[in-house]
Motif scaffolding. Structure first.
Motif, PDB file in Angstrom:
ATOM      1  N   ALA A 197      38.636  47.716  50.779  1.00 22.33           N
ATOM      2  CA  ALA A 197      40.021  47.843  50.310  1.00 22.33           C
ATOM      3  C   ALA A 197      40.858  48.753  51.204  1.00 22.33           C
ATOM      4  O   ALA A 197      42.066  48.853  51.029  1.00 22.33           O
ATOM      5  CB  ALA A 197      40.032  48.380  48.884  1.00 22.33           C
ATOM      6  N   TYR A 219      40.215  44.293  38.505  1.00 20.99           N
ATOM      7  CA  TYR A 219      39.989  42.973  39.093  1.00 20.99           C
ATOM      8  C   TYR A 219      40.929  41.962  38.457  1.00 20.99           C
ATOM      9  O   TYR A 219      40.979  41.851  37.227  1.00 20.99           O
ATOM     10  CB  TYR A 219      38.524  42.597  38.835  1.00 20.99           C
ATOM     11  N   HIS A 220      41.671  41.259  39.287  1.00 24.60           N
ATOM     12  CA  HIS A 220      42.567  40.215  38.794  1.00 24.60           C
ATOM     13  C   HIS A 220      41.831  38.881  38.730  1.00 24.60           C
ATOM     14  O   HIS A 220      41.385  38.366  39.761  1.00 24.60           O
ATOM     15  CB  HIS A 220      43.777  40.066  39.716  1.00 24.60           C
ATOM     16  N   GLN A 270      46.341  52.082  44.583  1.00 30.86           N
ATOM     17  CA  GLN A 270      46.436  50.655  44.854  1.00 30.86           C
ATOM     18  C   GLN A 270      45.608  50.360  46.092  1.00 30.86           C
ATOM     19  O   GLN A 270      45.544  51.192  47.006  1.00 30.86           O
ATOM     20  CB  GLN A 270      47.894  50.265  45.133  1.00 30.86           C
ATOM     21  N   CYS A 271      45.005  49.193  46.145  1.00 30.60           N
ATOM     22  CA  CYS A 271      44.252  48.829  47.344  1.00 30.60           C
ATOM     23  C   CYS A 271      45.237  48.545  48.481  1.00 30.60           C
ATOM     24  O   CYS A 271      46.068  47.644  48.356  1.00 30.60           O
ATOM     25  CB  CYS A 271      43.408  47.588  47.090  1.00 30.60           C
ATOM     26  N   THR A 313      39.814  40.097  48.191  1.00 27.44           N
ATOM     27  CA  THR A 313      39.673  38.813  47.500  1.00 27.44           C
ATOM     28  C   THR A 313      38.217  38.559  47.137  1.00 27.44           C
ATOM     29  O   THR A 313      37.293  39.135  47.720  1.00 27.44           O
ATOM     30  CB  THR A 313      40.154  37.645  48.382  1.00 27.44           C
ATOM     31  N   HIS A 366      44.497  47.095  51.040  1.00 29.04           N
ATOM     32  CA  HIS A 366      44.157  45.698  51.293  1.00 29.04           C
ATOM     33  C   HIS A 366      43.539  45.122  50.026  1.00 29.04           C
ATOM     34  O   HIS A 366      42.473  45.556  49.594  1.00 29.04           O
ATOM     35  CB  HIS A 366      43.167  45.590  52.463  1.00 29.04           C
ATOM     36  N   PHE A 367      44.230  44.150  49.412  1.00 29.74           N
ATOM     37  CA  PHE A 367      43.695  43.464  48.225  1.00 29.74           C
ATOM     38  C   PHE A 367      42.398  42.768  48.629  1.00 29.74           C
ATOM     39  O   PHE A 367      42.374  41.987  49.571  1.00 29.74           O
ATOM     40  CB  PHE A 367      44.730  42.452  47.745  1.00 29.74           C
ATOM     41  N   ASP A 378      49.624  46.448  38.954  1.00 30.72           N
ATOM     42  CA  ASP A 378      50.953  47.000  39.194  1.00 30.72           C
ATOM     43  C   ASP A 378      51.614  47.497  37.911  1.00 30.72           C
ATOM     44  O   ASP A 378      52.371  48.470  37.930  1.00 30.72           O
ATOM     45  CB  ASP A 378      51.821  45.922  39.862  1.00 30.72           C
ATOM     46  N   ALA A 390      42.432  44.677  42.882  1.00 35.34           N
ATOM     47  CA  ALA A 390      43.795  45.085  43.205  1.00 35.34           C
ATOM     48  C   ALA A 390      43.954  46.596  43.306  1.00 35.34           C
ATOM     49  O   ALA A 390      44.846  47.079  44.003  1.00 35.34           O
ATOM     50  CB  ALA A 390      44.763  44.551  42.145  1.00 35.34           C
ATOM     51  N   GLY A 391      43.108  47.348  42.618  1.00 33.92           N
ATOM     52  CA  GLY A 391      43.293  48.795  42.620  1.00 33.92           C
ATOM     53  C   GLY A 391      42.144  49.498  41.935  1.00 33.92           C
ATOM     54  O   GLY A 391      41.209  48.857  41.445  1.00 33.92           O
TER      55      GLY A 391
END
Length: 162
Positions: free
Chosen positions: A153, A54-55, A108-109, A114, A111-112, A17, A64-65
């Motif tokens: 995503a 990747y977070h 941005q994804c 996981t 859908h995040f 973000d 995430a994106g």
DNA sequence: GCCAACGTTGGC
DNA sequence: GCCAACGTTGGC
């Protein structure tokens, strides 16, 4: 043909973000302090390559994106900054040890994705980030695997167009 | 907070 | 060059 990568970041210090809200959605990807990851940035990454952001170390952990490489490698300024966590007293401006590249957020994804979802997808069995003990912060990703992650995503390749 | 997996450091 | 000690990463 662009290559594909996965870049890890701790979202507490720099989240997707933050990149999305940056000027021109672009920022230097600094702070890489592993030689193998540095070699990828310096020798293999090309402008236009696509990046899964990747977070790590967060809740949830995952993709995430998507971003693109937006510059050639250049010396990472944080290595020279004594007040920075990534300061490296052994590096010098004459012979910098560490490099950064610009990355630009593309999408941005919706859908995040996981880590659990990545693990549950049989088509991603070869994805490096799923391998036990894989700690590299810059990892190559196969084109087919990249396409599967996009699908998970909720993104289409056309969503990445500029 | 725990801990396994790695990478780095430094004595020898 | 070996390897034990230590620090970091990163999922859980």
């Amino acid at each position: 043909m662009p290559q594909h990568w996965l870049f890890k970041t701790d979202p507490d210090s720099f989240a997707f973000d933050d990149l999305w809200r940056a000027k021109k959605r672009t920022s230097g990807w600094d702070g890489v302090r592993n030689h193998q990851a540095r070699n990828f940035l310096r020798d293999s990454v090309r402008v236009g390559d696509l990046v899964l952001v990747y977070h790590s170390s967060s809740d949830p952990v995952g993709v995430a994106g998507v971003a693109r490489i937006a510059s050639a490698p250049r010396p990472d300024p944080t290595q020279f900054d004594r007040k920075d966590d990534h300061h490296d007293p052994k590096s010098s401006r004459a012979a910098p040890t560490w490099v950064e590249v610009d990355v630009q957020a593309l999408a941005q994804c919706p859908h995040f994705v996981t880590l659990a979802e990545l693990r549950a997808e049989p088509r991603l069995a070869g994805l490096l980030v799923l391998r036990p003990g894989q700690r590299l912060s810059i990892q190559p990703v196969e084109a087919a695997d990249f396409a599967v992650v996009l699908e998970l995503a909720g993104l289409r390749p056309s969503d990445l167009g500029s």
